[in-house]
Write an enzyme that holds these catalytic residues in place. Sequence first.
Site, PDB file in Angstrom:
ATOM      1  NE  ARG A  10     -37.105  17.978  23.321  1.00  0.00           N
ATOM      2  CZ  ARG A  10     -36.351  18.199  23.316  1.00  0.00           C
ATOM      3  NH1 ARG A  10     -35.362  18.005  21.915  1.00  0.00           N
ATOM      4  NH2 ARG A  10     -34.835  17.996  23.664  1.00  0.00           N
ATOM      5  CG  ASP A  11     -34.215  14.540  21.676  1.00  0.00           C
ATOM      6  OD1 ASP A  11     -34.194  14.687  21.108  1.00  0.00           O
ATOM      7  OD2 ASP A  11     -33.352  14.177  22.718  1.00  0.00           O
ATOM      8  CG  HIS A 200     -29.617  14.292  26.388  1.00  0.00           C
ATOM      9  ND1 HIS A 200     -31.181  14.526  26.609  1.00  0.00           N
ATOM     10  CD2 HIS A 200     -29.841  14.445  25.352  1.00  0.00           C
ATOM     11  CE1 HIS A 200     -31.837  14.124  25.148  1.00  0.00           C
ATOM     12  NE2 HIS A 200     -31.330  14.057  24.706  1.00  0.00           N
ATOM     13  CB  CYS A 233     -29.929  12.512  15.617  1.00  0.00           C
ATOM     14  SG  CYS A 233     -28.882  14.089  15.366  1.00  0.00           S
ATOM     15  CG  ASN A 242     -32.842  10.572  23.916  1.00  0.00           C
ATOM     16  OD1 ASN A 242     -33.866  11.298  23.226  1.00  0.00           O
ATOM     17  ND2 ASN A 242     -32.193  11.533  24.553  1.00  0.00           N
TER      18      ASN A 242
HETATM   19 ZN    ZN Z   1     -31.053  14.032  22.457  1.00  0.00          ZN
END
Ligand code: ZN
Length: 291
Positions: A10-11, A200, A233, A242
Amino acid sequence: MLELREVGPRDGLQNEERALPPETRAELVRRLASVGLRRIEAASFVSPERVPQMAEAEEVVAGLERREGVIHAGLALNERGYERLRDTDLGEVSFAVAATETFSQRNAGASVDAALGDAERIAGRARRDGIRVSLTVSVAFGCPFEGAVDPDRIVEIAERLLGLEPVEIVLADTIGVATPTEVRRLLERVKGLGVPVGGHFHNTRNTGYANAYAALEAGAALLDASVGGLGGCPFAPRATGNIATEDLVYLLEGEGVETGIDLDALIAISRWLEELLGKELEGYLYRVGVS
Ligand code: ZN
């Protein structure tokens, strides 16, 4: 007992340039579950116009394998997203409230107060639907538009969220600006409210692993990580993703924290992803191996 939550599908993938088809994303989640990861964020129920990488979330979920002890989760940005998630058989919804007005407007198209209202409604519905809720405060350590964020503000938001009885409240360093001491202090404060707290971290400024370790020392119940260090990002060009799950697992195991993860098998997933995405990933361990 520390839990790891894999957020690569996902991220991670939502910030990769190359979009993977839903069947490949489902295969990624199946592979991640097979190496011992117990919580996996598998999909995001967001409009495909906004995030084409996350299109056809329902297809991804349909391709997952139900496994004893594995919780598959999805991210919802609003009630509409929640309804899509509820119509699948996912067991957990993640919802994030941004800590600053500008980030909240740009990312969710809503004020912080409106997002808190959404969190309340989604959590209420999820409780009735028998779906677990995990809540995140994003840009908890710094915002790309507003800069430093007052820790008191995070505690205030966390106080409102904890009434919604989430599985945990996760503090997210969305743009990777935090350093360990502030991480330790903020996690301790939020944990002091009587709720399990998670961290996170993005490794944008190479402090992600130090921050994860500080979170561990502060008594974090959960750490997020992304296989291979996938991601970035959209608000920070050239930003890295991440912290990499396998790098974090190596660190944790070395420090005596058992994860139950087959590290060699996890590394093999990153090598597979490197081929699929056609680029070297941010993680370090998969390039050299465990020994
Ligand atoms: Zn994130």
